[in-house]
Structures are given as C-alpha cells and as structure tokens.
Enzyme design. Structure first.
Site, PDB file in Angstrom:
ATOM      1  N   HIS A 120      -7.979  -3.351  -1.352  1.00 56.67           N
ATOM      2  CA  HIS A 120      -7.858  -2.095  -0.604  1.00 56.67           C
ATOM      3  C   HIS A 120      -7.205  -1.000  -1.454  1.00 56.67           C
ATOM      4  O   HIS A 120      -7.825   0.042  -1.689  1.00 56.67           O
ATOM      5  CB  HIS A 120      -7.113  -2.336   0.711  1.00 56.67           C
ATOM      6  CG  HIS A 120      -6.570  -1.097   1.345  1.00 56.67           C
ATOM      7  ND1 HIS A 120      -7.368  -0.091   1.842  1.00 56.67           N
ATOM      8  CD2 HIS A 120      -5.289  -0.669   1.525  1.00 56.67           C
ATOM      9  CE1 HIS A 120      -6.601   0.879   2.331  1.00 56.67           C
ATOM     10  NE2 HIS A 120      -5.338   0.554   2.134  1.00 56.67           N
ATOM     11  N   HIS A 124       0.283   2.315  -3.039  1.00 57.89           N
ATOM     12  CA  HIS A 124       0.636   3.006  -1.805  1.00 57.89           C
ATOM     13  C   HIS A 124       1.096   2.112  -0.660  1.00 57.89           C
ATOM     14  O   HIS A 124       1.810   2.570   0.229  1.00 57.89           O
ATOM     15  CB  HIS A 124      -0.503   3.938  -1.345  1.00 57.89           C
ATOM     16  CG  HIS A 124      -1.584   3.257  -0.570  1.00 57.89           C
ATOM     17  ND1 HIS A 124      -2.691   2.714  -1.174  1.00 57.89           N
ATOM     18  CD2 HIS A 124      -1.724   3.016   0.758  1.00 57.89           C
ATOM     19  CE1 HIS A 124      -3.469   2.184  -0.249  1.00 57.89           C
ATOM     20  NE2 HIS A 124      -2.911   2.349   0.937  1.00 57.89           N
ATOM     21  N   GLU A 182       5.748  -0.608   1.923  1.00 58.97           N
ATOM     22  CA  GLU A 182       5.730  -0.946   3.334  1.00 58.97           C
ATOM     23  C   GLU A 182       5.526  -2.439   3.572  1.00 58.97           C
ATOM     24  O   GLU A 182       6.142  -3.012   4.457  1.00 58.97           O
ATOM     25  CB  GLU A 182       4.615  -0.154   4.028  1.00 58.97           C
ATOM     26  CG  GLU A 182       4.910   0.051   5.490  1.00 58.97           C
ATOM     27  CD  GLU A 182       3.790   0.792   6.182  1.00 58.97           C
ATOM     28  OE1 GLU A 182       2.886   1.287   5.489  1.00 58.97           O
ATOM     29  OE2 GLU A 182       3.830   0.856   7.412  1.00 58.97           O
ATOM     30  N   ASP A 183       4.670  -3.031   2.780  1.00 59.22           N
ATOM     31  CA  ASP A 183       4.245  -4.400   3.093  1.00 59.22           C
ATOM     32  C   ASP A 183       4.849  -5.492   2.225  1.00 59.22           C
ATOM     33  O   ASP A 183       4.570  -6.657   2.447  1.00 59.22           O
ATOM     34  CB  ASP A 183       2.707  -4.510   2.976  1.00 59.22           C
ATOM     35  CG  ASP A 183       2.002  -3.537   3.912  1.00 59.22           C
ATOM     36  OD1 ASP A 183       2.642  -3.115   4.888  1.00 59.22           O
ATOM     37  OD2 ASP A 183       0.841  -3.200   3.651  1.00 59.22           O
ATOM     38  N   ASP A 234      -6.840   6.737   1.659  1.00 54.99           N
ATOM     39  CA  ASP A 234      -6.452   5.513   2.356  1.00 54.99           C
ATOM     40  C   ASP A 234      -7.229   5.402   3.676  1.00 54.99           C
ATOM     41  O   ASP A 234      -7.836   4.385   3.998  1.00 54.99           O
ATOM     42  CB  ASP A 234      -4.934   5.570   2.616  1.00 54.99           C
ATOM     43  CG  ASP A 234      -4.403   4.334   3.322  1.00 54.99           C
ATOM     44  OD1 ASP A 234      -4.940   3.238   3.072  1.00 54.99           O
ATOM     45  OD2 ASP A 234      -3.446   4.475   4.104  1.00 54.99           O
ATOM     46  N   ASP A 290     -35.067  22.201  11.851  1.00 53.27           N
ATOM     47  CA  ASP A 290     -36.173  22.888  11.179  1.00 53.27           C
ATOM     48  C   ASP A 290     -35.641  23.865  10.130  1.00 53.27           C
ATOM     49  O   ASP A 290     -36.390  24.488   9.397  1.00 53.27           O
ATOM     50  CB  ASP A 290     -37.081  23.609  12.185  1.00 53.27           C
ATOM     51  CG  ASP A 290     -36.363  24.738  12.893  1.00 53.27           C
ATOM     52  OD1 ASP A 290     -35.142  24.882  12.680  1.00 53.27           O
ATOM     53  OD2 ASP A 290     -37.004  25.466  13.652  1.00 53.27           O
TER      54      ASP A 290
HETATM   55 MN    MN Z   1      -3.471   1.541   2.845  1.00 51.15          MN
END
Ligand code: MN
Length: 736
Positions: A61, A85, A89-90, A161, A282
């Site tokens: 990701h 990024h 956080e993770d 992201d 058109d």
């Molecule tokens: Mn992300």
C-alpha cells in the site's frame, strides 16, 4: 538470505519497488534512488507481518501510494514520506527514528499525514449524518486547511493515500465501502479540485461513483463505449483538418488530443440538469498543446479561421487566470458536422498546472529562483482560503462545511506566508496579539495586502497582514473596542490593569516613604525586598511589594498598617538616617563647651553624639539640638528655616538617655534576661516597662543612657541577636 534482484518478479515487494523507481526516474530523472530503497526497507521492516484486508502484504500500500506521489511529479522527500506514511500510526517506530534516518522535513510530513484523519461517523440517514457532522467537519476542515497552508505536500500524500484506498476498496465490507466513497466524494475530491490536482480529482470521483451507484456507472460506461466509434469518426475528421491548418501556419510542434469526459461528470450533468445522455455526449472536444504562450493565440486564430466560433463562448484564462492558477484559452465552434466542438488551447506548462495543480509547482521548481517559488506558494496559500469564488469545485457538503467554518473564522497570513486562524471580525490588533503578546503591546500601525489601514479594520479571509511596531509604543484603551477575540481582550485588560496598578503602586510607595521619614525611619532600611515580602504575607491579596503598595495607593490598606508591619519585620532600626543635606554650608563645630550659648538636647528626638544633628535657635532659650530627621525639625524647616543651623556633635564622653521599644516573644524571665544584656555592657537602665500583648508577644519600653551612636549600635546589635527578639526600635520621646 537477501532476495537477489533477479528474482524480483517473484517478490511483490521487490516488484513494487522496481516499479516505483521506474516512475521516479520518469518524473524526476535526477532523484537519488538509494534513499527510496532505504525508505522501502525501513517501512517493510516496520510493517512486517501486517496484511491488508485484501490479504496482500501491507507494505504494498505505501509503495503504491508513493508511486502515485511520484507520478504527480512531487519531490523525493514527498515520495519518502509517502512510503513512511503509515509507519507512525500502525507500528512501533518512533518519530526520532524517522528524523534521524530521513531528516526532519520527512518526519514533519509523515506526522502531518498521520494527523489528517478525517473520520465521519456512519449514520443511517444521510441527511441526519450531514447535519450532525457539519460542525465537526468544519473543525476538521480548519485543521486540514492549516496543515495544507503549512505544507501542500502533506495534502498531496493524503490524497494519494485516499486514491489508492479507493482503488483497493472492494476488499472491504459493503457498508464500509459506501461510507468511504461518500466521504471521498464529500471532502477529498473537492479538496483535490481546490489544489487543482485534476488527475486525482476525477479518479476519486469515478471510483466513488462506481461504488455508490454501480448500475448507473455501468450503464454510462456502456453508453460511452457504444457511441465511441461514432464520435471517433467526427473527432478524426476535425483533427485532420486542424492538423493541416496548424502545419500551414508553422505550428508543426503543436499537439492535438481528444479530451476524455469522465463518467461522474456526465452522470452529474444528467442528474443535475435533467439532460439525456445523448445530448451531453454529442459534444466533442479537442485540446491543443503548444510550446509557447504566443502560439496559443496563433492556434486560436487557426481554429477560428477554420470553424465559426459560437458567440459568447470564448474565454481567455491566459490573460485572466483562474484563482487557482489555471490558464488556458477556451472556445466553442461549429465543427465539421456542424455540431458544437469544444477546444482548449494551452502550453505544456499550463497543461501540467491544469492537471496536477499545486503538485506541478514542484516539478517546475528547477531553474526558478526561491523567491518566485515562494511568491507562487504564497498566492496558492491565500487562494486556499478564498472560497467565495469557488462554488463549482466544491461538493454541497464541503460548501456547507466551509460556509460554517468561514462564517466563524477568518484565515490571514503573515508576510512570510504563515497562516493564522482568527475569529471572524478580527482586526490587526487581534492578529498582532495572536503572533505574540509583545507584538501586540508595541503595535502602532498595520498594512493589509500592502495598504496602510486603521488598526480597527476587519481582516478578511486570505488577507496578508503586516504589522508596524515601535519599541516604546503602548496600547490605547480604545483597542478594547477594536479587538474581537477574547484572547486579545484578556491580554489587553491585564495590561491595563497592570498599568493602573503601577500608577497606584507608585503613589502608595511614595506615601509609605513619606510617613517613614516623618517618623524618623529610613525608607531604604525599611523597604527592602525581604521586609516588604514579610508585609505582603500579612496583607490581604498581596504576593509582593508592588501588590502592597498598589493597595495603599488605592486606599485599600492604610499607610500606618504597612508601617506597623514593617516595624515588626525590621529588627534593626536605622543607624544612619540619610537625608539630603538641605544646606550647602559647612557645619559649624559646636560642642557643649561653648560658653556663651546655652545648648539643650531636644526631648522629642533624643539625639546622641555622632548622629547627624541640627540646631534650632530659640528665642532666648539658646540652641536646641535635634536629630536632623526629627519630624519637628521637618516642620520648622518649612516655617522658620532661618533659625535652623548646622551643627556637628562629636562624642563628648557624657551619657544621654534614649528610649527603645523592644518587641519579643513573651515568656517568663524575659525582662531579667534583657536586663542582663544591658548589665553586661555596663549600660544604665533608668526606666523599663513590659506589656504583654494578646498575640503572645511582649513590648518592652526602656530608657537607657548611651555615650554615642557607636555605643547604641553595639547595644542594639546585641539585643537583636537574642533569639526571642522580634524587633527593636528607637522611639521618639515626648515634647520638644
Ligand atoms: Mn495509508
């Protein structure tokens, strides 16, 4: 064992990295690869073992997000920050570790992205959701705008992201898909539009469209596919004759492109304007890209020569760019099949800006001076907060959120480009206090957007506010009316209170000094910090000397109360009262041996040899010797100054009585102990009286005979060393 590069095709991470590096090379040929490799290795290790909902390794990701960022032509720091990024956080990685390996600017971007969490709570009813969330979203939008103004790159990474999350949305539960798609359409796509990143905007829209209205999405895609052949024919014909005419006019380098219409914009038009698909589709459209600006107008001439322009449908956005910097020529003509043909003409650079918006400014940074880049970003930042002209690119939701936000707040800039959010109605005074209190207190004038304005002028969104200050300037009381924010008013009020307090404190101090002098006490001795601190401790609402003086100045505490406290605080009385010599005449030497003048010692102040004294020439009763600081002498100096003469009085061996007041802790045998001290120093005590006070102190009044000031000093020093003694004072006698 490290995976050899040759087997990268079997390793999705290595494959992703290779693809990312290829993209980077394409958009940033000079970008260093090693830092990107290092960032991927770092993030890979950090996300080790984590999987996405799709079952893929998590690291794919961020790598793909970084690829989108690279495609937008962003700098290497942005690409690295995109790779990292989700690390803060993770994972367990600390900010310090990122800063030490990849530098502070990268860390700041990663932190910026981490903080930009926009979570809209799911609600069953869309209308309910909107009503409930608008207020909170306004606060979030405020944060995002401030973050963006601080560094656009943070928002570009956040958009990348989101784009990647939208591309991989199908792995999530249907409910979650709907929520994220709604949020994307409400907030992210319009923000991408605000930043001019069209490439990202239409992708976000089409992906959300596909999720939210799959049936319509597929119907329109099919319609587009079905009518393609027909349109291609018309387009081909238009393109051919245009090509020939451009070449004829020497514009061989000009390129002609067909312009794709995005599915969501077709759907939107059908829904909003009630037009059937056929009527929208058109219209055929072409785009001409040239090298130089003047060639845009040459090409326009060619187009208008070839086909009849439709009146009122020509726009010159080159001469008057759109607020977000968009430049192009737009015209609508009757094309080959007599149907309308839309044509946009622009240079390559204008095209980049149109597609990549703010991101394009990074790809074009090279070769430009820092100053022009700063200028450009300054303008972009200001534009970010000018929402009045921008209804077209905003979603209804974002528009209502921004209406809420901007009805309560304004965003203004320092000349350096820093952004401040202020309550609506704020003035340069609020702005100054927001930057720094000191700046507010020394403010004398202000400029808004380069023009001198009164300090009470209301600041509007996007204004650049410049402050003029002078070191010795002071706020004026009417600023309280011109200030809007509670913060400023609090600061101003406390300033004015302090000012008043200073004036009161001065008045109070003068009064206390004057009274001390009139009682023959030396202010320098009595008003020391330690003594005043003692007084403050015993005075209501006072922390320090200036509080005490201010209370006296305001009449809340009496002068005498302060002096009484001071007397307790001062164990040693003054030894050398110092007053300005009021005469420049040399003192006459007069001793007690003078025959023809009768000398008397004043009973009121009981002077002793060695002390500063003056003589008062009485009417027929000789000269009375007073202490120079005797209050009676002070009075006489005002009325009979001519009768006061200077005198010097050295020690003459005689003993003279004086009165002392000793305040000490009360206990048995106290008087005896004090008497012992006098006895040891061979001092005659001619009178003594002890009085016990309700607060367990005792006041001892004694009359003792002393030779001179030296004798007195020694004696008082001895007494005050005695542990029970609180203070010892020389007191005035009675009469003159
Ligand atoms: Mn992300």
């Amino acid at each position: 064992m490290a995976t050899p590069a040759t087997s990268s095709s079997h390793d999705p991470v290595q494959a992703g990295l290779a693809q990312l590096l290829a993209k980077l090379k394409q958009f940033r040929p000079d970008a260093p690869e090693d830092v990107v490799r290092a960032a991927v290795a770092f993030a890979d290790a950090a996300h080790e073992g984590q999987l996405r909902k799709s079952g893929e390794p998590y690291i794919l990701h961020p790598i793909e997000v970084a690829e989108i960022v690279a495609e937008l032509g962003m700098d290497v720091d942005s690409v690295v920050a995109a790779i990292l990024h989700d690390v803060l956080e993770d994972t367990e990685i600390t900010p310090e570790k990122i800063a030490s390996q990849f530098g502070q600017p990268v860390l700041e971007m990663v932190e910026g992205v981490t903080k930009l969490q926009l979570n809209i709570q799911p609600e069953a009813d869309a209308r309910q959701r909107r009503a409930a969330e608008t207020a909170r979203a306004a606060e979030t939008l405020r944060k995002m705008l401030l973050a963006m103004a601080n560094d656009f790159r943070v928002m570009v990474i956040k958009l990348a992201d989101r784009l990647h999350n939208m591309r991989t949305l199908s792995a999530l539960a249907p409910e979650k898909q709907t929520r994220i798609a709604n949020e994307t359409l409400d907030i992210y796509a319009p923000l991408a539009a605000r930043l001019g990143i069209w490439q990202v905007k239409w992708q976000l829209e089409d992906l959300s469209f596909k999720t939210l209205h799959p049936d319509e999405f597929h119907r329109i895609s099919e319609l587009v596919a079905q009518t393609r052949a027909e349109r291609e024919e018309q387009l081909d014909e238009a393109r051919k004759s245009l090509r020939a005419h451009l070449d004829e006019r020497g514009l061989q380098s000009a390129k002609i492109y067909g312009r794709p219409k995005h599915l969501f914009s077709i759907y939107n038009k059908m829904v909003q304007q009630g037009i059937p698909f056929e009527e929208i589709y058109d219209i055929i459209a072409l785009r001409i890209i040239v090298e130089e600006t003047y060639q845009c107008y040459l090409a326009l001439g060619v187009v208008h020569e070839l086909w009849l322009p439709m009146p009122g449908l020509f726009y010159d956005y080159i001469a008057s760019p759109k607020p977000n910097g968009y430049q192009s020529l737009h015209t609508k003509v009757l094309g080959p099949g007599k149907g309308p043909l839309e044509i946009q003409i622009r240079t390559k650079h204008m095209h980049e800006v149109a597609e990549y918006g703010v991101a394009a400014h990074w790809s074009y940074k090279e070769g430009k001076t820092q100053a022009t880049t700063d200028d450009k970003f300054g303008a972009l930042r200001r534009q970010l907060f000018d929402w009045s002209s921008d209804n077209r690119t905003s979603s209804d939701f974002l528009r209502s959120v921004s209406t809420d936000l901007f009805s309560e707040q304004v965003f203004a800039f320092t000349p350096k480009g820093d952004v401040l959010d202020l309550p609506r109605g704020s003035t340069p005074i609020d702005f100054a206090f927001r930057v720094h209190s000191n700046l507010g207190l020394t403010l004398i004038g202000s400029k808004i957007n380069g023009t001198m304005v009164p300090l009470g002028t209301e600041i509007k969104n996007g204004d650049v506010v410049e402050l003029v200050t002078r070191k010795d300037a002071k706020p004026s009381l009417d600023w309280l009316e011109h200030a809007k924010s509670p913060h400023t008013k609090t600061k101003l009020r406390s300033y004015f209170r302090k000012q008043n307090k200073d004036v009161s404190a001065n008045r109070g101090r003068t009064a206390v000094e004057k009274e001390l002098r009139s009682q023959g006490l030396d202010p320098r001795l009595y008003l020391g910090d330690d003594k005043m601190a003692e007084v403050a401790k015993h005075t209501a609402n006072c922390d320090n000397a200036s509080d005490v003086f201010a209370r006296v100045g305001e009449g809340l505490t009496s002068v005498q109360a302060v002096i009484d406290r001071l007397k307790i605080a001062v164990k040693e009385p003054q030894e050398h009262p110092v007053f300005k010599t009021r005469r420049s005449v040399e003192p006459t030497v007069i001793t007690s041996g003078v025959d023809d003048v009768e000398l008397k010692r004043a009973k009121c102040c009981q002077p002793v040899p060695g002390e500063e004294v003056v003589g008062y020439v009485t009417r027929g009763r000789g000269i009375v010797i007073h202490r120079k600081l005797c209050p009676n002498i002070n009075k006489l100096e005002e009325t009979e100054a001519e009768r006061i003469i200077p005198i010097r009085w050295p020690s003459d061996g005689n003993l003279y009585p004086i009165n002392l007041k000793i305040i000490c802790g009360d206990r048995q045998g106290l008087l005896m102990d004090i008497s012992t001290i006098f006895g040891e120093s061979k001092t005659n005590v001619s009178a003594a009286r002890i009085q016990t006070m309700p607060n367990h102190t005792a006041e001892i009044d004694v009359t003792i005979d002393v030779r001179d000031t030296q004798h007195l000093r020694d004696l008082m020093a001895k007494i005050s060393n005695y542990s029970d003694v609180i203070s010892i004072l020389r007191v005035m006698g009675r009469g003159r």
